[in-house]
Motif scaffolding. Structure first.
Motif, PDB file in Angstrom:
ATOM      1  N   MET A  95       2.106   1.759  -3.441  1.00  9.27           N
ATOM      2  CA  MET A  95       1.082   2.300  -4.323  1.00  9.27           C
ATOM      3  C   MET A  95       0.985   3.817  -4.140  1.00  9.27           C
ATOM      4  O   MET A  95       0.876   4.569  -5.118  1.00  9.27           O
ATOM      5  CB  MET A  95      -0.255   1.630  -3.983  1.00  9.27           C
ATOM      6  N   ASP A 123       1.633   6.645  -6.831  1.00  8.99           N
ATOM      7  CA  ASP A 123       0.566   7.610  -7.128  1.00  8.99           C
ATOM      8  C   ASP A 123       1.107   9.035  -7.017  1.00  8.99           C
ATOM      9  O   ASP A 123       0.833   9.884  -7.865  1.00  8.99           O
ATOM     10  CB  ASP A 123      -0.616   7.435  -6.160  1.00  8.99           C
ATOM     11  N   THR A 129      -0.482  -3.542  -7.981  1.00 10.27           N
ATOM     12  CA  THR A 129      -1.900  -3.933  -7.916  1.00 10.27           C
ATOM     13  C   THR A 129      -2.019  -5.457  -7.965  1.00 10.27           C
ATOM     14  O   THR A 129      -2.748  -6.075  -7.195  1.00 10.27           O
ATOM     15  CB  THR A 129      -2.689  -3.319  -9.111  1.00 10.27           C
ATOM     16  N   HIS A 130      -1.255  -6.032  -8.854  1.00  7.28           N
ATOM     17  CA  HIS A 130      -1.280  -7.485  -9.013  1.00  7.28           C
ATOM     18  C   HIS A 130      -0.859  -8.180  -7.706  1.00  7.28           C
ATOM     19  O   HIS A 130      -1.512  -9.105  -7.238  1.00  7.28           O
ATOM     20  CB  HIS A 130      -0.344  -7.867 -10.160  1.00  7.28           C
ATOM     21  N   GLU A 161       0.838  -1.207   0.000  1.00  7.68           N
ATOM     22  CA  GLU A 161       0.000   0.000   0.000  1.00  7.68           C
ATOM     23  C   GLU A 161       0.872   1.255   0.000  1.00  7.68           C
ATOM     24  O   GLU A 161       0.568   2.243  -0.672  1.00  7.68           O
ATOM     25  CB  GLU A 161      -0.943  -0.020   1.215  1.00  7.68           C
ATOM     26  N   LEU A 171      -0.878  -6.892  -4.701  1.00 10.12           N
ATOM     27  CA  LEU A 171      -1.848  -6.613  -3.630  1.00 10.12           C
ATOM     28  C   LEU A 171      -3.020  -7.593  -3.708  1.00 10.12           C
ATOM     29  O   LEU A 171      -3.489  -8.119  -2.705  1.00 10.12           O
ATOM     30  CB  LEU A 171      -2.376  -5.188  -3.795  1.00 10.12           C
ATOM     31  N   LYS A 172      -3.437  -7.829  -4.932  1.00 14.00           N
ATOM     32  CA  LYS A 172      -4.573  -8.741  -5.132  1.00 14.00           C
ATOM     33  C   LYS A 172      -4.200 -10.137  -4.636  1.00 14.00           C
ATOM     34  O   LYS A 172      -4.953 -10.802  -3.933  1.00 14.00           O
ATOM     35  CB  LYS A 172      -4.946  -8.760  -6.614  1.00 14.00           C
ATOM     36  N   ARG A 222       2.663   0.524 -10.986  1.00 15.76           N
ATOM     37  CA  ARG A 222       1.342   0.444 -10.345  1.00 15.76           C
ATOM     38  C   ARG A 222       0.630  -0.863 -10.711  1.00 15.76           C
ATOM     39  O   ARG A 222      -0.026  -1.483  -9.892  1.00 15.76           O
ATOM     40  CB  ARG A 222       0.479   1.638 -10.773  1.00 15.76           C
ATOM     41  N   LYS A 223       0.829  -1.262 -11.956  1.00 16.28           N
ATOM     42  CA  LYS A 223       0.210  -2.508 -12.425  1.00 16.28           C
ATOM     43  C   LYS A 223       0.744  -3.695 -11.615  1.00 16.28           C
ATOM     44  O   LYS A 223      -0.006  -4.566 -11.176  1.00 16.28           O
ATOM     45  CB  LYS A 223       0.568  -2.699 -13.908  1.00 16.28           C
TER      46      LYS A 223
END
Ligand SMILES: C[S@@+](CC[C@H](N)C(=O)[O-])C[C@H]1O[C@@H](n2cnc3c(N)ncnc32)[C@H](O)[C@@H]1O
Length: 579
Positions: free
Chosen positions: A505, A509, A566-567, A502, A569-570, A562-563
């Motif tokens: 991210m 950002d 995100t991956h 997080e 994190l999922k 970011r991609k």
């Protein structure tokens, strides 16, 4: 930086022997201002500040290569400059094995090892065959490196009379030159080798009698007025001296002044349209501030000096326009030279002033007057073939500085070279720029606070991912670390846990927002026919294009990062759900 040789013969305890064996030591000097950072980098790679590399009397080619690589790895780190250290450290932190940091650094490292070998070989009792073979191997690497980084020069026309006269005048004072002046595409005058020149050959040897330094002001009739001006620097005195000398038909330096351009075309002379074109770029602020500063310096001196001493400071020679011309001359043509008395002086150096800049220069080491010959020598650190343009490095300067004070935008390296190496570090100064980001809370405790408040980024063109994949994105680690600390000061180790991800991210950002804002300010209004634009508008467009490319590649790197996050994190959340 100190390059030293350890003369100690190996002791029997380390099981090497033979009087012709030798140790070569590449040593990091404790006086190096970047000592701590370099030491850390050396240690991270498993090296010490002065490791010996043992060279047996004879070596098979493979072992010779291994020894040379070992010496070079250390020499590269020892010769890093601040910018290379900033970017180099990120790659190393992330486990990227870098072939080299920058062309300049690679040449420095190769020449450092060469001088080490030459120094050792110069000893009359040394007959180590490996030293000879090592020398051949280094020269061969320098040549290959130079060939890969060769820039083609398009000759526009031969030298004019003013340059020919200057050359003859300097020769009559003892100049020895293996270079000839010519007009080259995109850079005004340049100098070309008149014969094949090898490593160590002296391209130019300039007698100090033709060098323009502060000594001339002290010998002039101006000095008794100038030295009464509170806080005036030697550089300002020289500036004022050269403004008058330029018009002196009896000047000893007449041929030098005659060969100078009427207009320098640096960022300091940008007109309104070019300035508007620069809107949204970092160079705009630099140019405006520099001009404002120069104007206030001028206003402190004039018209007061001309009113009080019209004979010395004639109003017609001391207009604001002529002051600006002299500033551009000194900013774009002067060099700092160490004289035998140990004084470092800013000088104008006839003929050497025709050397153009390159990130992969031929001449690396100059700047110290030889006290025996009373000359300034410009030796080659890589070969320059007959007809090839010979380059110097103007130093570790940002592209906005080059635009403002030299009036050119550095060219990118050949894209094929870039693609073949798949790495971003080679871009170095060409595409670097500085982003001010508010300092983190711990910055005051760090050495060199400027480092902590100023971060640099450069275009990656290709998003570089480490073997770990995450937390790097081709962006410099010090910048990422700084942002991580600002976002989550308590987080010390980066893991694939949710909290780290997080934070990551948020960092990406923030970075994206910074550069996206920058991109929006760099509007891309396409100018239909650029060549019909004035010189300054063309230059401003060129600079803006460069900035846009850099920002675009950083945005791409942020998006890719970011991609990935995100991956991850999922995945992390899915694992949590699965228990
Ligand atoms: C020290 S002078 C070199 C001689 C200069 N070309 C001349 O015609 O007098 C520095 C100036 O040369 C030009 N220059 C140097 N290196 C350049 C480069 N790589 N590309 C374009 N222009 C360059 C810039 O105008 C700079 O201000």
């Amino acid at each position: 930086m100190v390059v030293s040789i350890e003369d100690n013969q190996p002791s029997s305890s380390n099981n090497v022997g033979g009087s012709d064996d030798c140790f070569l030591v590449v040593e990091l000097s404790e006086d190096d201002p970047l000592f701590e950072k370099k030491l850390k980098l050396l240690k991270d790679k498993g090296f010490g500040p002065s490791d010996s590399v043992y060279l047996q009397k004879t070596l098979v080619p493979h072992s010779l290569r291994v020894k040379l690589d070992a010496l070079l790895e250390r020499a590269r780190i020892i010769h890093l400059n601040e910018t290379e250290l900033y970017f180099g450290a990120s790659a190393l932190d992330e486990g990227i094995t870098e072939e080299f940091y920058s062309p300049r650094n690679e040449l420095e490292a190769l020449n450092c090892v060469l001088s080490l070998v030459d120094h050792y070989s110069g000893k009359s009792d040394v007959t180590n065959a490996s030293l000879k073979a090592l020398r051949v191997a280094i020269i061969s690497r320098i040549c290959n490196f130079g060939n890969k980084n060769k820039l083609e020069t398009e000759i526009v026309k031969e030298a004019c009379n003013s340059e020919k006269h200057l050359m003859s005048w300097a020769e009559s004072h003892g100049l020895i030159s293996k270079l000839q002046i010519a007009y080259v595409e995109g850079a005004g005058r340049g100098v070309l080798a008149t014969e094949d020149l090898g490593v160590g050959d002296i391209a130019l040897e300039i007698p100090i009698s033709v060098i323009i330094s502060e000594d001339l002001v002290y010998e002039s009739d101006m000095i008794h007025i100038l030295e009464k001006i509170d806080g005036i620097s030697a550089e300002t005195m020289l500036l004022l001296w050269s403004m008058r000398e330029r018009h002196n038909i009896d000047s000893k330096y007449k041929f030098y002044f005659d060969a100078l351009p009427e207009q320098f075309n640096t960022g300091l002379s940008f007109g309104v349209e070019a300035t508007i074109t620069l809107d949204g770029t970092l160079a705009l602020e630099e140019i405006l501030q520099a001009k404002q500063h120069l104007r206030s310096e001028y206003d402190k001196l004039f018209p007061a000096l001309s009113v009080s001493f019209p004979g010395l400071f004639s109003p017609e020679f001391y207009t604001w326009e002529q002051y600006l011309w002299a500033c551009e001359l000194w900013y774009s043509n002067s060099m700092k030279i160490m004289f035998p008395d140990g004084k470092l002086k800013t000088c104008l150096i006839p003929v050497a002033g025709f050397l153009n800049h390159s990130v992969c220069p031929h001449i690396l080491h100059y700047g110290k007057v030889d006290s025996v010959t009373n000359t300034l020598k410009f030796p080659l650190s890589r070969p320059c073939n007959r007809g090839e343009q010979c380059y110097l490095s103007y130093g570790n300067l940002s592209s906005s500085h080059l635009l403002t004070f030299y009036g050119f935008v550095p060219q990118e390296l050949n894209p094929c070279v870039i693609l073949s190496r798949l790495i971003f570090l080679e871009f170095f100064i060409d595409i670097e720029f500085v982003v001010d980001i508010e300092a983190g809370p711990d910055c005051s405790s760090e050495e060199g606070c400027q480092d902590s408040t100023t971060h640099m980024v450069r275009g990656t063109w290709l998003s570089v991912l480490t073997s770990q994949g995450l937390f790097y994105y081709g962006l410099p680690s010090p910048l990422l670390e700084h942002l991580r600390n600002a976002v989550n000061p308590g987080l010390h180790t980066m893991t694939l846990l949710q909290e780290s991800l997080e934070t990551e991210m948020m960092v990406l950002d923030d970075l994206y927002a910074i550069f996206d804002g920058m991109m929006k300010r760099l509007d891309d209004s396409v100018l239909e026919d650029r060549l019909s634009e004035k010189w300054d508008v063309q230059l401003a467009i060129q600079y803006k294009d460069l900035q846009r490319n850099i920002v675009s590649s950083i945005l791409t790197a942020c998006q890719a990062g970011r991609k990935m996050v995100t991956h991850e994190l999922k995945r992390c959340m899915d694992e949590d759900i699965d228990g």
